[in-house]
Design a protein around this motif. Structure first.
Motif, mmCIF file in Angstrom:
data_model
loop_
_atom_site.group_PDB
_atom_site.id
_atom_site.type_symbol
_atom_site.label_atom_id
_atom_site.label_comp_id
_atom_site.label_asym_id
_atom_site.label_seq_id
_atom_site.Cartn_x
_atom_site.Cartn_y
_atom_site.Cartn_z
ATOM 1 N N LYS A 1 0.883 -1.160 0.000
ATOM 2 C CA LYS A 1 0.000 0.000 0.000
ATOM 3 C C LYS A 1 0.922 1.212 0.000
ATOM 4 O O LYS A 1 2.009 1.178 0.578
ATOM 5 C CB LYS A 1 -0.900 0.028 1.230
ATOM 6 N N ILE A 2 0.514 2.301 -0.650
ATOM 7 C CA ILE A 2 1.398 3.454 -0.789
ATOM 8 C C ILE A 2 0.663 4.758 -0.516
ATOM 9 O O ILE A 2 -0.542 4.862 -0.714
ATOM 10 C CB ILE A 2 2.060 3.513 -2.193
ATOM 11 N N VAL B 1 2.128 9.229 10.632
ATOM 12 C CA VAL B 1 1.473 8.355 9.663
ATOM 13 C C VAL B 1 0.401 7.534 10.357
ATOM 14 O O VAL B 1 0.499 7.228 11.547
ATOM 15 C CB VAL B 1 2.479 7.429 8.947
ATOM 16 N N LEU B 2 -0.620 7.195 9.600
ATOM 17 C CA LEU B 2 -1.711 6.371 10.089
ATOM 18 C C LEU B 2 -1.683 5.067 9.303
ATOM 19 O O LEU B 2 -1.588 5.076 8.079
ATOM 20 C CB LEU B 2 -3.049 7.076 9.884
ATOM 21 N N LEU B 3 -1.752 3.950 10.034
ATOM 22 C CA LEU B 3 -1.717 2.633 9.417
ATOM 23 C C LEU B 3 -3.006 1.904 9.765
ATOM 24 O O LEU B 3 -3.401 1.860 10.926
ATOM 25 C CB LEU B 3 -0.514 1.835 9.948
ATOM 26 N N CYS B 4 -3.670 1.348 8.772
ATOM 27 C CA CYS B 4 -4.908 0.609 8.991
ATOM 28 C C CYS B 4 -4.649 -0.854 8.667
ATOM 29 O O CYS B 4 -4.269 -1.192 7.538
ATOM 30 C CB CYS B 4 -6.013 1.168 8.107
ATOM 31 N N CYS B 5 -4.838 -1.707 9.662
ATOM 32 C CA CYS B 5 -4.607 -3.138 9.480
ATOM 33 C C CYS B 5 -5.848 -3.798 8.882
ATOM 34 O O CYS B 5 -6.966 -3.304 9.026
ATOM 35 C CB CYS B 5 -4.248 -3.781 10.810
ATOM 36 N N ALA B 6 -5.650 -4.934 8.243
ATOM 37 C CA ALA B 6 -6.738 -5.637 7.564
ATOM 38 C C ALA B 6 -7.829 -6.080 8.534
ATOM 39 O O ALA B 6 -8.985 -6.201 8.154
ATOM 40 C CB ALA B 6 -6.189 -6.831 6.794
ATOM 41 N N ARG B 7 -7.483 -6.314 9.797
ATOM 42 C CA ARG B 7 -8.475 -6.738 10.784
ATOM 43 C C ARG B 7 -9.148 -5.553 11.476
ATOM 44 O O ARG B 7 -9.870 -5.734 12.444
ATOM 45 C CB ARG B 7 -7.819 -7.628 11.835
ATOM 46 N N GLY B 8 -8.890 -4.322 11.017
ATOM 47 C CA GLY B 8 -9.578 -3.149 11.536
ATOM 48 C C GLY B 8 -8.832 -2.351 12.577
ATOM 49 O O GLY B 8 -9.306 -1.321 13.019
ATOM 50 N N LEU C 1 5.385 6.561 1.492
ATOM 51 C CA LEU C 1 5.133 5.662 2.618
ATOM 52 C C LEU C 1 4.638 4.369 2.000
ATOM 53 O O LEU C 1 3.707 4.393 1.188
ATOM 54 C CB LEU C 1 4.076 6.281 3.537
ATOM 55 N N HIS C 2 5.274 3.245 2.339
ATOM 56 C CA HIS C 2 4.878 1.997 1.701
ATOM 57 C C HIS C 2 5.080 0.819 2.634
ATOM 58 O O HIS C 2 5.909 0.845 3.534
ATOM 59 C CB HIS C 2 5.662 1.779 0.387
ATOM 60 N N GLY C 3 4.279 -0.198 2.417
ATOM 61 C CA GLY C 3 4.382 -1.426 3.185
ATOM 62 C C GLY C 3 3.179 -2.310 2.936
ATOM 63 O O GLY C 3 2.104 -1.836 2.559
ATOM 64 N N SER C 4 3.365 -3.599 3.147
ATOM 65 C CA SER C 4 2.265 -4.541 2.973
ATOM 66 C C SER C 4 1.827 -5.131 4.300
ATOM 67 O O SER C 4 0.694 -5.579 4.439
ATOM 68 C CB SER C 4 2.658 -5.651 2.003
ATOM 69 N N THR C 5 2.732 -5.125 5.282
ATOM 70 C CA THR C 5 2.421 -5.596 6.628
ATOM 71 C C THR C 5 2.916 -4.560 7.629
ATOM 72 O O THR C 5 3.762 -3.721 7.300
ATOM 73 C CB THR C 5 3.090 -6.958 6.923
ATOM 74 N N LEU C 6 2.407 -4.632 8.852
ATOM 75 C CA LEU C 6 2.759 -3.649 9.873
ATOM 76 C C LEU C 6 4.260 -3.608 10.142
ATOM 77 O O LEU C 6 4.829 -2.547 10.384
ATOM 78 C CB LEU C 6 1.992 -3.965 11.164
ATOM 79 N N ASP C 7 4.928 -4.753 10.054
ATOM 80 C CA ASP C 7 6.373 -4.788 10.312
ATOM 81 C C ASP C 7 7.224 -4.439 9.093
ATOM 82 O O ASP C 7 8.446 -4.452 9.166
ATOM 83 C CB ASP C 7 6.784 -6.137 10.890
ATOM 84 N N LEU D 1 -1.631 -4.949 6.090
ATOM 85 C CA LEU D 1 -2.204 -3.606 6.038
ATOM 86 C C LEU D 1 -3.283 -3.533 4.966
ATOM 87 O O LEU D 1 -3.158 -4.139 3.898
ATOM 88 C CB LEU D 1 -1.127 -2.572 5.710
ATOM 89 N N SER D 2 -4.340 -2.773 5.253
ATOM 90 C CA SER D 2 -5.347 -2.510 4.230
ATOM 91 C C SER D 2 -5.198 -1.095 3.681
ATOM 92 O O SER D 2 -5.711 -0.780 2.623
ATOM 93 C CB SER D 2 -6.749 -2.706 4.787
ATOM 94 N N GLY D 3 -4.479 -0.238 4.398
ATOM 95 C CA GLY D 3 -4.249 1.118 3.930
ATOM 96 C C GLY D 3 -3.297 1.858 4.835
ATOM 97 O O GLY D 3 -3.027 1.432 5.957
ATOM 98 N N LEU D 4 -2.768 2.954 4.338
ATOM 99 C CA LEU D 4 -1.889 3.819 5.120
ATOM 100 C C LEU D 4 -1.954 5.221 4.554
ATOM 101 O O LEU D 4 -2.358 5.416 3.415
ATOM 102 C CB LEU D 4 -0.448 3.284 5.155
ATOM 103 N N ALA D 5 -1.593 6.202 5.392
ATOM 104 C CA ALA D 5 -1.679 7.599 4.961
ATOM 105 C C ALA D 5 -0.765 8.475 5.803
ATOM 106 O O ALA D 5 -0.477 8.154 6.959
ATOM 107 C CB ALA D 5 -3.114 8.104 5.093
ATOM 108 N N PHE D 6 -0.318 9.575 5.210
ATOM 109 C CA PHE D 6 0.364 10.618 5.957
ATOM 110 C C PHE D 6 -0.709 11.510 6.564
ATOM 111 O O PHE D 6 -1.596 11.982 5.853
ATOM 112 C CB PHE D 6 1.236 11.481 5.034
#
Length: 154
Positions: free
Chosen positions: A73-74, A126-133, A85-91, A115-120
């Motif tokens: 997600k970018i 930064v805000l990170l949204c995980c797939a489980r909410g 900002l990029h990543g597919s998992t929280l780690d 991750l299901s999404g992320l944003a500056f």
């Protein structure tokens, strides 16, 4: 189906070796970033000058252990310098300076939730949204190794 002659006009174009699941413009630049399977790498593109119809590949931002992970997600920002900002998992969350492809921040989370999404939120947060909410925030001004994305209170 869509017909190119009837439904849209191609003004600029390019070809990608990867499917494009996400595309973001890098503010204040002529750069684009894309991501998509089969890994969590990020492709960097440059839109050519107005007299050309080409979007050319400028390279790839490869993350550690990117193979086998879902597509990244970018999000982009151009506060001090252009960042993605990029990543597919929280780690695996990172911030990379787009033009130099230099890593400027790595989240130190031990959680490998997808991750299901992320944003500056701004140039420091930064805000990170995980797939489980679950929502997590990270302050990029903190030193890299002790920083952990903390769950947002309910």
């Amino acid at each position: 189906g869509l017909c190119p002659e009837r439904d849209f006009k191609v003004e600029c174009g390019g070809f990608s070796k990867h499917p494009v699941y996400s595309l973001k413009h890098v503010p204040d630049t002529s750069l684009l970033v894309t991501s998509g399977p089969p890994d969590s790498s990020v492709q960097v593109w440059q839109v050519s000058a107005e007299d050309s119809d080409v979007i050319k590949s400028m390279g790839t931002i490869v993350t550690e252990n990117s193979t086998g992970q879902p597509w990244a997600k970018i999000a982009t920002i151009s506060a001090r310098v252009p960042w993605v900002l990029h990543g597919s998992t929280l780690d695996s969350v990172q911030i990379t300076e787009v033009e130099l492809r230099k890593n400027v921040y790595t989240a130190a989370s031990q959680d490998s939730e997808e991750l299901s999404g992320l944003a500056f939120l701004d140039s420091s947060t930064v805000l990170l949204c995980c797939a489980r909410g679950r929502l997590c925030m990270a302050d990029v001004r903190q030193p890299q190794h002790p920083t952990q994305a903390m769950p947002v209170p309910a």
